[in-house]
Design an enzyme around this catalytic site. Structure first.
Site, short mmCIF file in Angstrom:
data_model
loop_
_atom_site.label_atom_id
_atom_site.label_comp_id
_atom_site.label_asym_id
_atom_site.label_seq_id
_atom_site.Cartn_x
_atom_site.Cartn_y
_atom_site.Cartn_z
N TYR A 147 6.30 51.39 71.58
CA TYR A 147 4.86 51.36 71.27
C TYR A 147 4.07 50.75 72.42
O TYR A 147 3.07 51.34 72.86
CB TYR A 147 4.61 50.62 69.96
CG TYR A 147 3.15 50.63 69.55
CD1 TYR A 147 2.57 51.79 69.02
CD2 TYR A 147 2.35 49.51 69.70
CE1 TYR A 147 1.23 51.81 68.66
CE2 TYR A 147 1.02 49.52 69.34
CZ TYR A 147 0.46 50.68 68.81
OH TYR A 147 -0.88 50.69 68.46
N GLU A 154 -1.24 55.56 77.38
CA GLU A 154 -2.43 56.19 76.82
C GLU A 154 -3.70 55.59 77.40
O GLU A 154 -4.60 56.30 77.89
CB GLU A 154 -2.44 56.07 75.29
CG GLU A 154 -1.37 56.88 74.58
CD GLU A 154 -1.41 56.70 73.07
OE1 GLU A 154 -2.53 56.53 72.54
OE2 GLU A 154 -0.35 56.71 72.42
#
Length: 221
Positions: A147, A154
């Protein structure tokens, strides 16, 4: 009738999960192959189509939650899928200048490993009624590393795209127009990135809670 519908639901969800699993397996395979043979700059071109298909297929999970096929809350599913679609289509597909950055490699690998584990876990649960303990552990533990690496990629790629978004004015709507409405994609992308600030700790805490619940159940089972 209820038993038939339950069986139909399991067959559908099993087929869905294993189909998307194959898609993400292709993404990982092509990404690793491209890294070995051509380096990070070649990764996106190698995975573009399977990445787009596998990630866009996740829209179905929002529908699954809305109609009650799965118990996952839409409030948790929607932001994650929305942000990934924004990266897949709104950044990487829309602005080719971002595709050769090394963060594309970390993004694709983080996403694909996560999804291979997740879809195989749910695929086994739907097809067989259970998943092995090692897969359960992977499902609720690998996010501790993947994550942060995925979300960092991102955020980094959105930031890298900003100069190209601003210069191109792609997807912008300028006044005057018949709708009397204006839209600036550059500022929309800034807003999208700003949502990550409260969203990241919230999602991480949510996943930690899910991990604690799932692993504690497995110990008592």
């Amino acid at each position: 009738m209820a038993g038939f519908l339950s069986t139909l639901r399991r067959i559908y969800l099993s087929l869905y999960n294993w189909t998307v699993f194959v898609g993400w397996f292709q993404v990982l395979y092509f990404a690793v192959k491209a890294l070995r043979e051509g380096g990070p700059t070649t990764v996106y071109d190698s995975v573009e189509r399977p990445l787009q298909l596998a990630q866009t297929a996740a829209v179905m999970e929002i529908l699954h939650g809305l109609v009650g096929l799965v118990r996952s809350p839409v409030s948790a599913t929607l932001p994650q899928i929305g942000s990934r679609l924004f990266l897949t289509w709104g950044i990487l597909w829309s602005f080719p200048e971002t595709r050769t950055h090394v963060l594309v490699s970390s993004l694709v690998i983080s996403w694909s490993i996560t999804e291979i584990i997740r879809y195989s876990f749910f695929g086994m649960k739907e097809a067989l009624g259970f998943a092995p303990s090692w897969l359960l552990w992977l499902r609720y533990s690998t996010f501790l590393i993947l994550y942060p690496t995925g979300i960092t990629s991102e955020v980094g790629l959105i930031y890298i795209a900003w100069p190209y978004i601003k210069a191109s004015e792609k997807y912008c709507i300028r006044m005057p127009n018949k709708w009397n409405f204006s839209f600036d994609y550059f500022y929309a992308s800034i807003l999208a990135l700003a949502i990550y600030v409260p969203g990241i700790p919230h999602m991480y805490q949510y996943m930690l809670g899910q991990r604690k619940k799932a692993l504690s159940k497995s110990k008592t089972a």
